[in-house]
Scaffold this active site. Structure first.
Site, mmCIF file in Angstrom:
data_model
loop_
_atom_site.group_PDB
_atom_site.id
_atom_site.type_symbol
_atom_site.label_atom_id
_atom_site.label_comp_id
_atom_site.label_asym_id
_atom_site.label_seq_id
_atom_site.Cartn_x
_atom_site.Cartn_y
_atom_site.Cartn_z
ATOM 1 N N ASN A 1 -10.181 16.213 2.713
ATOM 2 C CA ASN A 1 -8.801 15.825 3.021
ATOM 3 C C ASN A 1 -8.583 14.317 3.010
ATOM 4 O OD1 ASN A 1 -8.206 18.479 3.101
ATOM 5 N ND2 ASN A 1 -8.105 18.630 5.328
ATOM 6 N N ARG B 1 -13.243 25.723 -2.422
ATOM 7 C CA ARG B 1 -12.236 24.651 -2.404
ATOM 8 C C ARG B 1 -12.653 23.551 -1.435
ATOM 9 N NH1 ARG B 1 -6.184 26.458 -1.631
ATOM 10 N NH2 ARG B 1 -6.139 24.184 -1.650
HETATM 11 C C1 EPZ Z 1 -3.251 18.487 6.174
HETATM 12 O O1 EPZ Z 1 -2.252 19.369 5.662
HETATM 13 C C2 EPZ Z 1 -4.572 19.082 5.744
HETATM 14 N N1 EPZ Z 1 -4.639 19.136 4.289
HETATM 15 C C3 EPZ Z 1 -4.729 20.480 6.332
HETATM 16 O O2 EPZ Z 1 -6.027 20.954 5.971
HETATM 17 C C4 EPZ Z 1 -4.655 20.373 7.855
HETATM 18 O O3 EPZ Z 1 -4.738 21.668 8.410
HETATM 19 C C5 EPZ Z 1 -3.321 19.726 8.252
HETATM 20 O O4 EPZ Z 1 -3.208 18.431 7.611
HETATM 21 C C6 EPZ Z 1 -3.197 19.524 9.755
HETATM 22 O O5 EPZ Z 1 -4.235 18.739 10.214
HETATM 23 C C7 EPZ Z 1 -4.901 17.997 3.611
HETATM 24 O O6 EPZ Z 1 -5.074 16.937 4.178
HETATM 25 C C8 EPZ Z 1 -4.988 18.121 2.119
HETATM 26 P P1 EPZ Z 1 0.821 18.641 8.107
HETATM 27 P P2 EPZ Z 1 -0.692 18.935 5.714
HETATM 28 O O7 EPZ Z 1 1.828 18.010 7.234
HETATM 29 O O8 EPZ Z 1 -0.571 17.495 5.453
HETATM 30 C C9 EPZ Z 1 4.582 21.270 9.225
HETATM 31 C C10 EPZ Z 1 -7.603 22.475 5.149
HETATM 32 O O9 EPZ Z 1 -7.997 23.576 5.565
HETATM 33 N N2 EPZ Z 1 5.313 20.378 8.303
HETATM 34 O O10 EPZ Z 1 0.215 17.847 9.222
HETATM 35 O O11 EPZ Z 1 0.063 19.882 4.882
HETATM 36 C C11 EPZ Z 1 3.660 22.210 8.458
HETATM 37 O O12 EPZ Z 1 4.383 23.326 8.001
HETATM 38 C C12 EPZ Z 1 -6.121 22.142 5.155
HETATM 39 O O13 EPZ Z 1 -8.363 21.564 4.717
HETATM 40 C C13 EPZ Z 1 6.697 20.467 8.240
HETATM 41 O O14 EPZ Z 1 7.314 21.275 8.940
HETATM 42 O O15 EPZ Z 1 -0.382 19.221 7.251
HETATM 43 C C14 EPZ Z 1 2.617 22.562 9.462
HETATM 44 O O16 EPZ Z 1 3.092 23.611 10.269
HETATM 45 C C15 EPZ Z 1 -5.281 23.291 5.645
HETATM 46 N N3 EPZ Z 1 7.379 19.661 7.380
HETATM 47 C C16 EPZ Z 1 2.483 21.288 10.288
HETATM 48 O O17 EPZ Z 1 3.685 20.521 10.036
HETATM 49 C C17 EPZ Z 1 6.732 18.744 6.590
HETATM 50 O O18 EPZ Z 1 7.402 18.012 5.833
HETATM 51 C C18 EPZ Z 1 1.266 20.454 9.913
HETATM 52 O O19 EPZ Z 1 1.465 20.013 8.620
HETATM 53 C C19 EPZ Z 1 5.319 18.673 6.663
HETATM 54 C C20 EPZ Z 1 4.635 19.486 7.537
#
Ligand code: EPZ
Length: 422
Positions: free
Chosen positions: A23, A400
């Protein structure tokens, strides 16, 4: 589709090397789009997601050369000749949306497919969009694609995130490095991967302060130059393999593990009775007692307990003494591993975002199915401690995010083998 067969195991012994963070790498790679000069990443993990990001950057005209068996990524985006990130690639991996901010900053326009939902949740991008619009971008959703443009360039702004989104923080941070003036990101994500990205951007000439705290300040610059940057150790791979001796007993040293990356996870792990100590080479984990103790978990943004280690911890708590309650506060559907663990004899009740795990003496091996990246590895860990044989199918999810898992666990005595799909 390959499967992995795991047999119940005796105590584990030995060392597991921890790779660079998936990540971190997935946000460091799009950073190459911010400069015409080469960006080289060392300590890169060998994962299928990294290949997918390389494919995406290649489709935009960037060059990504994989060296030293994939541990070095030499990238150059001198000639960007396409600004459309196609649905076919983006739907495979949500992190593809991290090309949006850099492309907007460098080219002034970008067309990026919305990633669509994934197994663990809807994964909207509203926070990314609001942040980039605050920097002056005009973003419109058409035919499933975000059409973004900033004809007059981006301008610094104060942006308050409604939720400390990792991806939104990364997209805004990258875009703001080339915006005119000062940007402040409030309620920014504090994950180590954000600090790693900021460190790399500073090496490229960006002016960034406060990364790792909830408020990041960026002074825009006219251009960024090339750099070479080592990818930070993967705290989720680290936490995952720290659990292996907790399942089977024994003692394992995680090479390259750093305590500050997994502090809240270690606090909970030690509450189950597992012993963790820092060594010169990393972190050493041992299970002394016969059975781990139940513990309650709530997932939170860093520095809280990581959602990416929830499935693995649930698998451990299935055979704990007592009842554990796990609250998943980050994603709306991240308990898909629960029914698979129940097939192995676990006793788990799921209600919405809460899972109650009643510890049983021992799990029994069974054929189970991987549903997402972290769920797949939790089933492998459960198989290490189960009686008999566990066959985990659809392990493409696993590849992945975990490099050579059968080699790393096999080297410390696990009975694990990959069965190629015939
Ligand atoms: C990153 O995803 C990671 N992926 C995820 O890892 C990790 O679980 C997550 O951060 C939380 O730590 C990468 O870094 C590539 P978020 P990301 O934006 O950026 C909501 C793994 O297993 N949200 O912090 O997508 C979203 O729906 C993966 O390696 C909105 O509502 O996570 C979620 O419920 C899985 N609107 C929460 O926030 C937005 O515009 C966390 O999302 C963005 C996010």
């Amino acid at each position: 589709m390959d499967s992995i067969i795991v047999r119940g195991n005796g105590p584990l012994k030995g060392q597991i090397p921890i790779a660079g963070a998936k990540n971190a790498c997935l946000t460091l790679m799009p950073a190459t789009l911010l400069s015409e000069e080469p960006l080289t990443l060392t300590n890169a993990p060998r994962l299928s997601d990294i290949k997918t990001m390389s494919e995406l950057l290649g489709s935009l005209g960037a060059e990504v050369t994989s060296l030293q068996d994939g541990k070095v990524l030499a990238m150059s985006s001198h000639d960007i000749n396409n600004h459309i990130a196609d649905y076919d690639i983006v739907r495979k991996m949500r992190a593809s949306n991290l090309v949006l901010g850099p492309m907007l900053a460098r080219l002034g326009h970008a067309v990026v497919s919305l990633p669509g939902g994934c197994a663990i949740g809807a994964r909207p991008m509203d926070l990314h969009i609001h942040g980039l619009e605050a920097l002056g971008a005009q973003i419109e959703l058409k035919d499933g694609y975000l059409h973004a443009q900033a004809p007059k360039g981006l301008k610094g702004a104060v942006i308050e995130l409604a939720f400390a989104s990792v991806g939104a923080t990364e997209n805004i941070l990258m875009a703001s490095t080339l915006a005119k003036g000062t940007t402040v990101i409030k309620n920014a994500a504090r994950e180590p991967e954000i600090v790693d990205l900021a460190t790399c951007l500073r090496a490229m000439g960006a002016q960034i302060d406060g990364d790792g705290t909830s408020e990041i300040t960026i002074q825009g610059v006219d251009r960024l130059h090339g750099a070479t940057h080592p990818v930070v150790a993967d705290r989720i791979e680290l936490g995952t393999y720290m659990l292996a001796p907790a399942f089977c007993g024994g003692e394992v040293e995680l090479l390259g593990g750093k305590m500050h990356l997994v502090k809240s996870f270690v606090e909970k792990l030690e509450m189950t009775g597992i012993h963790v100590e820092e060594t010169k080479a990393g972190l050493k984990v041992a299970r002394r007692g016969a059975r781990v103790q139940a513990v309650d978990i709530t997932t939170e943004p860093f520095p809280g307990f990581p959602t990416d280690l929830q499935a693995q911890m649930m698998a451990l708590l299935c055979t704990a003494e007592g009842t554990s309650v796990l609250e998943e506060k980050i994603f709306e559907n991240r308990f898909m591993h629960a029914p698979e663990l129940v097939r192995m004899g676990a006793s788990i009740e799921v209600h919405g975002g809460t899972a109650t795990v009643h510890g049983v003496e021992q799990l029994k091996g069974a054929p189970v199915m991987a549903t997402d990246l972290r769920a797949s590895v939790s089933l492998i860990l459960a198989g290490l401690a189960a009686e008999g044989e566990t066959i985990v199918s659809r392990v493409y999810h696993l590849d992945r995010g975990y490099e050579r898992v059968e080699e790393k666990l096999g080297n410390v005595g696990a009975h694990i083998e990959r069965v190629k799909d015939t």
